[in-house]
Design an enzyme around this catalytic site. Structure first.
Site, PDB file in Angstrom:
ATOM      1  N   LYS A  13       3.220   6.129  -4.769  1.00 13.03           N
ATOM      2  CA  LYS A  13       3.666   5.194  -3.719  1.00 13.03           C
ATOM      3  C   LYS A  13       4.520   4.062  -4.298  1.00 13.03           C
ATOM      4  O   LYS A  13       5.622   3.812  -3.824  1.00 13.03           O
ATOM      5  CB  LYS A  13       2.456   4.563  -2.995  1.00 13.03           C
ATOM      6  CG  LYS A  13       1.553   5.544  -2.279  1.00 13.03           C
ATOM      7  CD  LYS A  13       0.478   4.836  -1.477  1.00 13.03           C
ATOM      8  CE  LYS A  13      -0.486   3.995  -2.290  1.00 13.03           C
ATOM      9  NZ  LYS A  13      -1.352   4.761  -3.197  1.00 13.03           N
ATOM     10  N   ARG A  87      -5.301   0.300   4.360  1.00 13.66           N
ATOM     11  CA  ARG A  87      -6.201   1.188   3.617  1.00 13.66           C
ATOM     12  C   ARG A  87      -7.423   1.556   4.436  1.00 13.66           C
ATOM     13  O   ARG A  87      -8.283   2.280   3.953  1.00 13.66           O
ATOM     14  CB  ARG A  87      -6.628   0.511   2.329  1.00 13.66           C
ATOM     15  CG  ARG A  87      -5.828   0.986   1.100  1.00 13.66           C
ATOM     16  CD  ARG A  87      -6.369   0.277  -0.095  1.00 13.66           C
ATOM     17  NE  ARG A  87      -6.169   0.911  -1.357  1.00 13.66           N
ATOM     18  CZ  ARG A  87      -5.179   0.638  -2.199  1.00 13.66           C
ATOM     19  NH1 ARG A  87      -4.209  -0.159  -1.853  1.00 13.66           N
ATOM     20  NH2 ARG A  87      -5.157   1.199  -3.391  1.00 13.66           N
ATOM     21  N   ARG A 121      -1.202   5.890 -17.035  1.00  8.06           N
ATOM     22  CA  ARG A 121      -0.260   4.962 -16.398  1.00  8.06           C
ATOM     23  C   ARG A 121      -0.230   3.599 -17.103  1.00  8.06           C
ATOM     24  O   ARG A 121      -1.235   3.141 -17.634  1.00  8.06           O
ATOM     25  CB  ARG A 121      -0.700   4.763 -14.947  1.00  8.06           C
ATOM     26  CG  ARG A 121       0.155   3.828 -14.155  1.00  8.06           C
ATOM     27  CD  ARG A 121      -0.048   4.042 -12.705  1.00  8.06           C
ATOM     28  NE  ARG A 121      -1.194   3.313 -12.175  1.00  8.06           N
ATOM     29  CZ  ARG A 121      -1.391   3.119 -10.871  1.00  8.06           C
ATOM     30  NH1 ARG A 121      -0.554   3.640  -9.992  1.00  8.06           N
ATOM     31  NH2 ARG A 121      -2.433   2.460 -10.447  1.00  8.06           N
ATOM     32  N   ARG A 154      -4.016  -1.013 -16.589  1.00 10.89           N
ATOM     33  CA  ARG A 154      -4.888  -1.741 -15.666  1.00 10.89           C
ATOM     34  C   ARG A 154      -6.338  -1.325 -15.879  1.00 10.89           C
ATOM     35  O   ARG A 154      -6.615  -0.163 -16.151  1.00 10.89           O
ATOM     36  CB  ARG A 154      -4.472  -1.418 -14.223  1.00 10.89           C
ATOM     37  CG  ARG A 154      -3.256  -2.186 -13.805  1.00 10.89           C
ATOM     38  CD  ARG A 154      -2.629  -1.675 -12.538  1.00 10.89           C
ATOM     39  NE  ARG A 154      -3.562  -1.262 -11.503  1.00 10.89           N
ATOM     40  CZ  ARG A 154      -3.171  -0.756 -10.326  1.00 10.89           C
ATOM     41  NH1 ARG A 154      -1.895  -0.634 -10.051  1.00 10.89           N
ATOM     42  NH2 ARG A 154      -4.053  -0.391  -9.439  1.00 10.89           N
ATOM     43  N   ARG A 165     -12.070   4.835  -6.869  1.00  9.91           N
ATOM     44  CA  ARG A 165     -10.895   4.613  -6.027  1.00  9.91           C
ATOM     45  C   ARG A 165     -10.565   5.856  -5.215  1.00  9.91           C
ATOM     46  O   ARG A 165     -10.161   5.774  -4.058  1.00  9.91           O
ATOM     47  CB  ARG A 165      -9.692   4.202  -6.892  1.00  9.91           C
ATOM     48  CG  ARG A 165      -9.877   2.809  -7.490  1.00  9.91           C
ATOM     49  CD  ARG A 165      -8.921   2.553  -8.618  1.00  9.91           C
ATOM     50  NE  ARG A 165      -7.539   2.461  -8.186  1.00  9.91           N
ATOM     51  CZ  ARG A 165      -6.504   2.678  -8.981  1.00  9.91           C
ATOM     52  NH1 ARG A 165      -6.697   3.028 -10.240  1.00  9.91           N
ATOM     53  NH2 ARG A 165      -5.289   2.583  -8.523  1.00  9.91           N
TER      54      ARG A 165
HETATM   55  P1  AMP Z   1      -3.209  -0.502  -5.830  1.00  8.85           P
HETATM   56  O1  AMP Z   1      -2.345  -1.296  -6.751  1.00  8.85           O
HETATM   57  O2  AMP Z   1      -2.589  -0.240  -4.496  1.00  8.85           O
HETATM   58  O3  AMP Z   1      -3.774   0.746  -6.469  1.00  8.85           O
HETATM   59  O4  AMP Z   1      -4.489  -1.437  -5.532  1.00  8.85           O
HETATM   60  C1  AMP Z   1      -5.356  -1.852  -6.556  1.00  8.85           C
HETATM   61  C2  AMP Z   1      -6.612  -2.456  -5.956  1.00  8.85           C
HETATM   62  O5  AMP Z   1      -6.265  -3.607  -5.160  1.00  8.85           O
HETATM   63  C3  AMP Z   1      -7.393  -1.551  -5.011  1.00  8.85           C
HETATM   64  O6  AMP Z   1      -8.263  -0.665  -5.704  1.00  8.85           O
HETATM   65  C4  AMP Z   1      -8.144  -2.591  -4.177  1.00  8.85           C
HETATM   66  O7  AMP Z   1      -9.231  -3.135  -4.903  1.00  8.85           O
HETATM   67  C5  AMP Z   1      -7.108  -3.683  -4.015  1.00  8.85           C
HETATM   68  N1  AMP Z   1      -6.275  -3.451  -2.804  1.00  8.85           N
HETATM   69  C6  AMP Z   1      -4.947  -3.151  -2.735  1.00  8.85           C
HETATM   70  N2  AMP Z   1      -4.535  -3.008  -1.465  1.00  8.85           N
HETATM   71  C7  AMP Z   1      -5.644  -3.209  -0.703  1.00  8.85           C
HETATM   72  C8  AMP Z   1      -5.883  -3.176   0.694  1.00  8.85           C
HETATM   73  N3  AMP Z   1      -4.913  -2.873   1.580  1.00  8.85           N
HETATM   74  N4  AMP Z   1      -7.148  -3.453   1.129  1.00  8.85           N
HETATM   75  C9  AMP Z   1      -8.135  -3.752   0.268  1.00  8.85           C
HETATM   76  N5  AMP Z   1      -7.981  -3.769  -1.062  1.00  8.85           N
HETATM   77  C10 AMP Z   1      -6.755  -3.514  -1.553  1.00  8.85           C
END
Ligand code: AMP
Length: 215
Positions: A13, A87, A121, A154, A165
């Site tokens: 994404k 989400r 990553r 990360r 996740r």
């Molecule tokens: P990402 O970078 O999109 O993989 O997001 C990393 C982490 O940020 C996720 O595992 C959640 O803990 C938090 N996060 C990101 N977007 C959301 C969202 N829309 N709602 C809740 N938590 C989020």
């Protein structure tokens, strides 16, 4: 163009949205990046760190407020690509109250591909660009091609957290494809290979947007 990229963690994404945003002249908005930037916030930082570090969802009231503020900024007036939001269904309903979404790109990627990608990553500390030590190497090891920032792994890209996740995605986020499918705005994009170059997927997505009359 108000677009959402849906797909499991590691489906690409961020990688694709960060390349397609500039082509369409609209910002790429990642709630993961916005929340990471707020990890030292005096009010919500501790909560954000807890959920991000364990692979759970940051509470909706925090996430929705962060997203709403970002969408309200000037550069997002003409459109945006959302990456990592919504989400869950309450977040999608909150988004409906703020704006109308016209396109959902649904990245369909098998678990074996996302696990392989996530565990190798790396992300830029400065501009958040995504690399991969096996499949999308930076020109100089440990350095971001785009801004020269340092790359890091990360904490939530470690195996135990990746599992959480993916569970979280299956339970809360994957039902959203049906939520939007009912509106007939979903374009499915399959990606079965771990090392497909981003440019190829970006071209496919752009072609598909044209074929569907979106651009
Ligand atoms: P990402 O970078 O999109 O993989 O997001 C990393 C982490 O940020 C996720 O595992 C959640 O803990 C938090 N996060 C990101 N977007 C959301 C969202 N829309 N709602 C809740 N938590 C989020």
């Amino acid at each position: 163009m108000k677009m959402i990229f849906l797909g499991p963690p590691g489906s690409g994404k961020g990688t694709y949205a960060s390349r397609i945003g500039p082509k369409l002249g609209i910002p790429h908005i990642s709630t993961g990046d916005l929340l990471r930037a707020a990890r030292d916030d005096p009010e919500h930082g501790k909560t954000i760190r807890h959920y991000q570090d364990t692979g759970g969802l940051v509470p909706d009231e925090i996430t929705i407020a962060v997203l709403e503020k970002r969408i309200g900024q000037n550069d997002a007036k003409k459109g945006f690509i959302l990456d990592g939001y919504p989400r869950n269904t309450p977040q999608a309903q909150a988004l409906d109250k703020i704006t109308d979404i016209d396109t959902v790109i649904n990245l369909v990627v098998p678990d074996r591909v996302v696990i392989a990608r996530l565990s190798s990553r790396r992300q830029c500390r400065k501009c958040s660009r995504i690399f991969n030590v096996l499949y999308l190497k930076p020109k100089k090891q440990g350095i971001c091609d785009a801004c020269g920032g340092g790359l890091y792994q990360r904490d939530d890209d470690k195996p135990e957290v990746i599992k959480e996740r993916l569970k979280e995605y299956e339970k809360n986020t994957s039902p959203l494809t049906d939520f939007y499918r009912k509106r007939d705005i979903v374009i499915d994009m399959a990606c079965n290979s771990v090392d497909i170059p981003p440019e190829i997927m970006v071209d496919k997505i752009m072609k598909s947007l044209k074929e569907h009359g979106k651009i």
